[in-house]
Design a protein around this motif. Structure first.
Motif, PDB file in Angstrom:
ATOM      1  N   GLY A 201       0.804  -1.222   0.000  1.00  0.00           N
ATOM      2  CA  GLY A 201       0.000   0.000   0.000  1.00  0.00           C
ATOM      3  C   GLY A 201       0.830   1.260   0.000  1.00  0.00           C
ATOM      4  O   GLY A 201       2.043   1.236  -0.254  1.00  0.00           O
ATOM      5  N   ARG A 202       0.145   2.349   0.308  1.00  0.00           N
ATOM      6  CA  ARG A 202       0.774   3.680   0.298  1.00  0.00           C
ATOM      7  C   ARG A 202       1.993   3.737   1.216  1.00  0.00           C
ATOM      8  O   ARG A 202       2.929   4.504   0.967  1.00  0.00           O
ATOM      9  CB  ARG A 202      -0.267   4.716   0.756  1.00  0.00           C
ATOM     10  N   SER A 228      -2.530  -1.600  -3.502  1.00  0.00           N
ATOM     11  CA  SER A 228      -3.742  -0.808  -3.268  1.00  0.00           C
ATOM     12  C   SER A 228      -3.821   0.282  -4.342  1.00  0.00           C
ATOM     13  O   SER A 228      -2.835   0.570  -5.031  1.00  0.00           O
ATOM     14  CB  SER A 228      -3.703  -0.156  -1.889  1.00  0.00           C
ATOM     15  N   ARG A 229      -4.983   0.880  -4.436  1.00  0.00           N
ATOM     16  CA  ARG A 229      -5.122   1.959  -5.424  1.00  0.00           C
ATOM     17  C   ARG A 229      -4.244   3.152  -5.076  1.00  0.00           C
ATOM     18  O   ARG A 229      -3.689   3.805  -5.961  1.00  0.00           O
ATOM     19  CB  ARG A 229      -6.591   2.393  -5.510  1.00  0.00           C
ATOM     20  N   GLN A 242      -3.454  -3.437  -9.401  1.00  0.00           N
ATOM     21  CA  GLN A 242      -4.427  -2.939  -8.421  1.00  0.00           C
ATOM     22  C   GLN A 242      -5.470  -3.989  -8.067  1.00  0.00           C
ATOM     23  O   GLN A 242      -6.108  -4.582  -8.928  1.00  0.00           O
ATOM     24  CB  GLN A 242      -5.130  -1.693  -8.955  1.00  0.00           C
ATOM     25  N   VAL A 243      -5.637  -4.155  -6.765  1.00  0.00           N
ATOM     26  CA  VAL A 243      -6.641  -5.077  -6.236  1.00  0.00           C
ATOM     27  C   VAL A 243      -7.761  -4.244  -5.640  1.00  0.00           C
ATOM     28  O   VAL A 243      -7.499  -3.278  -4.928  1.00  0.00           O
ATOM     29  CB  VAL A 243      -6.012  -5.972  -5.138  1.00  0.00           C
ATOM     30  N   GLY A 244      -9.011  -4.603  -5.926  1.00  0.00           N
ATOM     31  CA  GLY A 244     -10.113  -3.885  -5.296  1.00  0.00           C
ATOM     32  C   GLY A 244     -11.279  -3.669  -6.216  1.00  0.00           C
ATOM     33  O   GLY A 244     -11.343  -4.216  -7.318  1.00  0.00           O
ATOM     34  N   GLN A 245     -12.178  -2.841  -5.746  1.00  0.00           N
ATOM     35  CA  GLN A 245     -13.435  -2.577  -6.450  1.00  0.00           C
ATOM     36  C   GLN A 245     -13.191  -2.122  -7.882  1.00  0.00           C
ATOM     37  O   GLN A 245     -13.899  -2.524  -8.795  1.00  0.00           O
ATOM     38  CB  GLN A 245     -14.192  -1.488  -5.688  1.00  0.00           C
ATOM     39  N   THR A 246     -12.206  -1.264  -8.075  1.00  0.00           N
ATOM     40  CA  THR A 246     -11.911  -0.782  -9.421  1.00  0.00           C
ATOM     41  C   THR A 246     -10.640  -1.415  -9.974  1.00  0.00           C
ATOM     42  O   THR A 246     -10.102  -0.960 -10.979  1.00  0.00           O
ATOM     43  CB  THR A 246     -11.797   0.763  -9.432  1.00  0.00           C
ATOM     44  N   GLY A 259       1.172  -2.712   4.752  1.00  0.00           N
ATOM     45  CA  GLY A 259       0.975  -1.263   4.742  1.00  0.00           C
ATOM     46  C   GLY A 259      -0.246  -0.846   3.954  1.00  0.00           C
ATOM     47  O   GLY A 259      -0.234   0.161   3.242  1.00  0.00           O
ATOM     48  N   SER A 261      -4.376  -0.042   4.492  1.00  0.00           N
ATOM     49  CA  SER A 261      -5.275   0.262   5.614  1.00  0.00           C
ATOM     50  C   SER A 261      -6.499  -0.648   5.638  1.00  0.00           C
ATOM     51  O   SER A 261      -7.028  -0.960   6.706  1.00  0.00           O
ATOM     52  CB  SER A 261      -5.722   1.726   5.543  1.00  0.00           C
ATOM     53  N   GLN A 265     -13.125  -0.345  -0.421  1.00  0.00           N
ATOM     54  CA  GLN A 265     -12.912  -0.595  -1.855  1.00  0.00           C
ATOM     55  C   GLN A 265     -11.763  -1.577  -2.079  1.00  0.00           C
ATOM     56  O   GLN A 265     -11.742  -2.281  -3.066  1.00  0.00           O
ATOM     57  CB  GLN A 265     -12.617   0.715  -2.593  1.00  0.00           C
ATOM     58  N   HIS A 266     -10.802  -1.610  -1.165  1.00  0.00           N
ATOM     59  CA  HIS A 266      -9.734  -2.614  -1.281  1.00  0.00           C
ATOM     60  C   HIS A 266     -10.256  -3.982  -0.831  1.00  0.00           C
ATOM     61  O   HIS A 266     -10.041  -4.993  -1.514  1.00  0.00           O
ATOM     62  CB  HIS A 266      -8.504  -2.204  -0.457  1.00  0.00           C
ATOM     63  N   ASN A 280       0.639  -4.064   9.589  1.00  0.00           N
ATOM     64  CA  ASN A 280       0.305  -2.635   9.630  1.00  0.00           C
ATOM     65  C   ASN A 280       0.720  -2.099  10.992  1.00  0.00           C
ATOM     66  O   ASN A 280       0.553  -2.781  12.004  1.00  0.00           O
ATOM     67  CB  ASN A 280      -1.208  -2.452   9.411  1.00  0.00           C
ATOM     68  N   ASP A 298       6.107  -2.321  12.038  1.00  0.00           N
ATOM     69  CA  ASP A 298       6.616  -1.527  10.913  1.00  0.00           C
ATOM     70  C   ASP A 298       7.026  -2.504   9.809  1.00  0.00           C
ATOM     71  O   ASP A 298       7.871  -3.385  10.035  1.00  0.00           O
ATOM     72  CB  ASP A 298       7.818  -0.704  11.385  1.00  0.00           C
ATOM     73  N   LEU A 299       6.416  -2.342   8.641  1.00  0.00           N
ATOM     74  CA  LEU A 299       6.662  -3.320   7.576  1.00  0.00           C
ATOM     75  C   LEU A 299       8.122  -3.329   7.129  1.00  0.00           C
ATOM     76  O   LEU A 299       8.615  -4.344   6.637  1.00  0.00           O
ATOM     77  CB  LEU A 299       5.713  -3.093   6.400  1.00  0.00           C
TER      78      LEU A 299
HETATM   79  P1  FAD Z   1      -3.795   4.295   3.209  1.00  0.00           P
HETATM   80  O1  FAD Z   1      -5.254   4.257   3.432  1.00  0.00           O
HETATM   81  O2  FAD Z   1      -3.094   5.598   3.266  1.00  0.00           O
HETATM   82  O3  FAD Z   1      -3.167   3.283   4.252  1.00  0.00           O
HETATM   83  C1  FAD Z   1      -1.802   3.118   4.474  1.00  0.00           C
HETATM   84  C2  FAD Z   1      -1.659   2.185   5.664  1.00  0.00           C
HETATM   85  O4  FAD Z   1      -0.290   1.893   5.877  1.00  0.00           O
HETATM   86  C3  FAD Z   1      -2.194   2.773   6.969  1.00  0.00           C
HETATM   87  O5  FAD Z   1      -3.117   1.849   7.549  1.00  0.00           O
HETATM   88  C4  FAD Z   1      -0.954   2.917   7.850  1.00  0.00           C
HETATM   89  O6  FAD Z   1      -1.214   2.632   9.228  1.00  0.00           O
HETATM   90  C5  FAD Z   1      -0.051   1.878   7.258  1.00  0.00           C
HETATM   91  N1  FAD Z   1       1.387   2.166   7.442  1.00  0.00           N
HETATM   92  C6  FAD Z   1       2.030   3.346   7.238  1.00  0.00           C
HETATM   93  N2  FAD Z   1       3.364   3.188   7.428  1.00  0.00           N
HETATM   94  C7  FAD Z   1       3.553   1.883   7.762  1.00  0.00           C
HETATM   95  C8  FAD Z   1       4.700   1.107   8.062  1.00  0.00           C
HETATM   96  N3  FAD Z   1       5.932   1.638   8.047  1.00  0.00           N
HETATM   97  N4  FAD Z   1       4.530  -0.204   8.361  1.00  0.00           N
HETATM   98  C9  FAD Z   1       3.299  -0.774   8.383  1.00  0.00           C
HETATM   99  N5  FAD Z   1       2.167  -0.082   8.093  1.00  0.00           N
HETATM  100  C10 FAD Z   1       2.298   1.240   7.776  1.00  0.00           C
HETATM  101  N6  FAD Z   1      -8.538   1.225  -3.246  1.00  0.00           N
HETATM  102  C11 FAD Z   1      -7.998   0.033  -3.586  1.00  0.00           C
HETATM  103  O7  FAD Z   1      -7.042  -0.448  -2.961  1.00  0.00           O
HETATM  104  N7  FAD Z   1      -8.512  -0.662  -4.667  1.00  0.00           N
HETATM  105  C12 FAD Z   1      -9.552  -0.208  -5.380  1.00  0.00           C
HETATM  106  O8  FAD Z   1      -9.960  -0.871  -6.348  1.00  0.00           O
HETATM  107  C13 FAD Z   1     -10.140   1.036  -5.026  1.00  0.00           C
HETATM  108  N8  FAD Z   1     -11.197   1.501  -5.704  1.00  0.00           N
HETATM  109  C14 FAD Z   1     -11.790   2.682  -5.285  1.00  0.00           C
HETATM  110  C15 FAD Z   1     -12.939   3.144  -5.908  1.00  0.00           C
HETATM  111  C16 FAD Z   1     -13.551   4.307  -5.479  1.00  0.00           C
HETATM  112  C17 FAD Z   1     -14.796   4.754  -6.170  1.00  0.00           C
HETATM  113  C18 FAD Z   1     -12.992   5.044  -4.407  1.00  0.00           C
HETATM  114  C19 FAD Z   1     -13.641   6.287  -3.926  1.00  0.00           C
HETATM  115  C20 FAD Z   1     -11.858   4.600  -3.796  1.00  0.00           C
HETATM  116  C21 FAD Z   1     -11.226   3.424  -4.215  1.00  0.00           C
HETATM  117  N9  FAD Z   1     -10.071   2.962  -3.589  1.00  0.00           N
HETATM  118  C22 FAD Z   1      -9.573   1.745  -3.941  1.00  0.00           C
HETATM  119  C23 FAD Z   1      -9.320   3.785  -2.641  1.00  0.00           C
HETATM  120  C24 FAD Z   1      -9.548   3.416  -1.200  1.00  0.00           C
HETATM  121  O9  FAD Z   1     -10.665   4.124  -0.705  1.00  0.00           O
HETATM  122  C25 FAD Z   1      -8.311   3.792  -0.337  1.00  0.00           C
HETATM  123  O10 FAD Z   1      -8.025   5.149  -0.533  1.00  0.00           O
HETATM  124  C26 FAD Z   1      -7.061   2.994  -0.678  1.00  0.00           C
HETATM  125  O11 FAD Z   1      -7.362   1.612  -0.694  1.00  0.00           O
HETATM  126  C27 FAD Z   1      -6.009   3.274   0.376  1.00  0.00           C
HETATM  127  O12 FAD Z   1      -4.815   2.631   0.027  1.00  0.00           O
HETATM  128  P2  FAD Z   1      -3.772   2.247   1.162  1.00  0.00           P
HETATM  129  O13 FAD Z   1      -4.404   1.345   2.151  1.00  0.00           O
HETATM  130  O14 FAD Z   1      -2.548   1.790   0.483  1.00  0.00           O
HETATM  131  O15 FAD Z   1      -3.409   3.668   1.814  1.00  0.00           O
END
Ligand code: FAD
Length: 310
Positions: A201-202, A228-229, A242-246, A259, A261, A265-266, A280, A298-299
Motif C-alpha cells: 500500500g501507500r 492498493s489503489r 491494483q486489487v479492489g473494487q476498481t 501497509g 489500511s 474498496q480494497h 500494519n 513496521d513493515l
Molecule cells: P492508506 O489508506 O493511506 O493506508 C496506508 C496504511 O499503511 C495505513 O493503515 C498505515 O497505518 C499503514 N502504514 C504506514 N506506514 C507503515 C509502516 N511503516 N509499516 C506498516 N504499516 C504502515 N482502493 C484500492 O485499494 N482498490 C480499489 O480498487 C479502489 N477503488 C476505489 C474506488 C472508489 C470509487 C474510491 C472512492 C476509492 C477506491 N479505492 C480503492 C481507494 C480506497 O478508498 C483507499 O483510498 C485505498 O485503498 C487506500 O490505500 P492504502 O491502504 O494503500 O493507503
C-alpha cells in the motif's frame, strides 16, 4: 435448457477463468456448451473438451477472431445465441468487454458479476463494493451473465470428453481493428490466478521501496505482487496490479497485505482470500478486521525479518 460459456483463452491454452464459469453454468442444471472463438485455437478447443461437465465445444476459427476484438466476438456469439437459454462470460476484462454488447444486441438486461446461482433465473451478486448481496431475477428469454470467478470453484480441467464441433465464423465487423499489444513480461503468476499474493500500500512510499521490500517476499513465496489503489495512483506499482473494487478481484489461498489500511474498496477485491495476513503499524487499521493473522509492526522491519525466517 442449455448454457453457452464463452471461453477465455490465448488460442493455445484456456484461461482458468473459463473453469470457474463452467461451474456456474453447470449449477443452472442443464447442458453446458463452450464456445472457443479464435484463430488457430484448436488446442484451446481440445482443452475445453476435456473439462468435466461440458457436453459440447463449439469452435469458430477466423483471422477476425485472432485478437479477441469485442465487436467480432460479440457477433460470433450472437450468431449462435438462438440455441441457448443462458450465455455466460467470466467477469474479466475480456468478458466484460463482450457481454454488454451481446446483451444489447439481444435486447436483454445483463446479469453482472454473479456469485451464486439460486435457480435458472435467479442469482446473487454483490453490490455496494461487496457490502450487500442482491438477489436478482431475470424474466428475459436469454440470460446474459458475467460470472465473478472467485465465487465459483474451478471445474476439473480433465475428465470430460465433449465433442468439438466446428461452427461457421462470423465475418469481420470492420468496426475495430487490431493495432498492437504491449504485454508485460513477468515470471510471476498472473494476479487473478495466483495462489499467493503479496500486496503493498501507500506505506511503501516509493516504487523503489515497493520493489526492494516486497519482491524478496514474493520471490520466497512464489507469489504475485498486488497493490492498493493509493500505491498505484502514487506510481509505486503498475496499474494492472491494483486489487479492489476498481481493480482486480482476487481470492488466493494466501493474501499478505503490507501497509494497506483496508478501505472497503480494497476489501471488495480480496476479502474472499482463504487466509489473510496483514502487516500494519496501526492497531486500529480496518484490514485487521478481515485478517486471519495480524502483525502490528513496521513493515520495513517485519517484512525483511519474515523473508529471513522463510
Ligand atoms: P492508506 O489508506 O493511506 O493506508 C496506508 C496504511 O499503511 C495505513 O493503515 C498505515 O497505518 C499503514 N502504514 C504506514 N506506514 C507503515 C509502516 N511503516 N509499516 C506498516 N504499516 C504502515 N482502493 C484500492 O485499494 N482498490 C480499489 O480498487 C479502489 N477503488 C476505489 C474506488 C472508489 C470509487 C474510491 C472512492 C476509492 C477506491 N479505492 C480503492 C481507494 C480506497 O478508498 C483507499 O483510498 C485505498 O485503498 C487506500 O490505500 P492504502 O491502504 O494503500 O493507503
Amino acid at each position: 435448457m442449455t448454457a453457452l460459456v464463452i471461453a477465455e483463452h490465448d488460442h493455445g491454452t484456456l484461461k482458468s477463468a473459463t473453469l470457474n464459469t463452467v461451474t456456474a453454468a453447470a449449477a443452472l442444471g442443464g447442458d453446458v456448451h463452450v464456445l472457443v472463438a479464435g484463430h488457430n485455437a484448436a488446442a484451446a478447443a481440445a482443452a475445453a473438451a476435456q473439462i468435466a461437465g461440458v457436453a459440447k465445444v463449439l469452435h469458430a476459427d477466423s483471422a477476425a477472431l485472432a485478437e479477441g476484438l469485442a465487436e467480432n466476438v460479440a457477433a460470433q456469439v450472437i450468431a449462435l445465441a438462438s440455441g441457448y437459454s443462458h450465455i455466460l462470460f467470466p467477469a474479466t476484462a475480456a468478458g466484460k468487454n463482450v457481454a454488454p454488447r451481446v446483451a444489447a444486441l439481444l435486447d436483454v438486461a445483463q446479469l453482472s458479476d454473479i456469485t451464486k446461482v439460486i435457480s435458472a433465473d435467479t442469482f446473487e451478486r454483490p453490490i455496494y463494493a461487496g457490502n450487500a448481496i442482491a438477489t436478482v431475477q431475470s424474466g428475459d428469454a436469454t440470460k446474459v451473465v458475467t460470472v465473478r470467478t472467485t465465487g465459483f470453484d474451478p471445474a476439473a480441467a480433465t475428465g470430460g470428453s465433449a465433442a468439438v464441433e466446428t461452427v461457421a465464423a462470423s465475418a469481420d465487423s470492420g468496426r475495430s481493428s487490431f493495432v498492437g499489444r504491449e504485454v508485460t513480461k513477468s515470471d510471476r503468476p498472473e494476479l487473478t490466478a495466483a495462489k499467493i499474493i503479496v500486496s503493498g500500500g501507500r506505506a511503501l512510499g516509493s516504487n523503489e521501496k515497493f520493489m526492494e521490500v516486497l519482491t524478496p517476499l514474493a520471490d520466497k513465496l512464489g507469489a504475485a505482487l498486488g497493490a492498493s489503489r493509493a500505491a498505484v495512483d502514487a506510481g509505486y506499482a503498475p496499474n494492472d496490479w491494483q486489487v479492489g473494487q476498481t481493480g482486480k478481484i482476487v481470492a488466493p489461498q494466501l493474501y499478505v497485505a503490507c501497509g494497506i489500511s483496508g478501505a472497503i474498496q480494497h476489501l471488495a477485491g480480496m476479502k474472499d482470500s482463504k487466509v489473510i495476513v496483514a502487516i500494519n503499524k496501526d492497531a486500529e487499521a480496518p484490514i485487521f478486521s478481515v485478517a486471519d493473522y495480524g502483525l502490528e509492526a513496521d513493515l520495513f522491519t517485519a517484512v525483511p525479518e519474515l523473508v529471513n525466517a522463510l
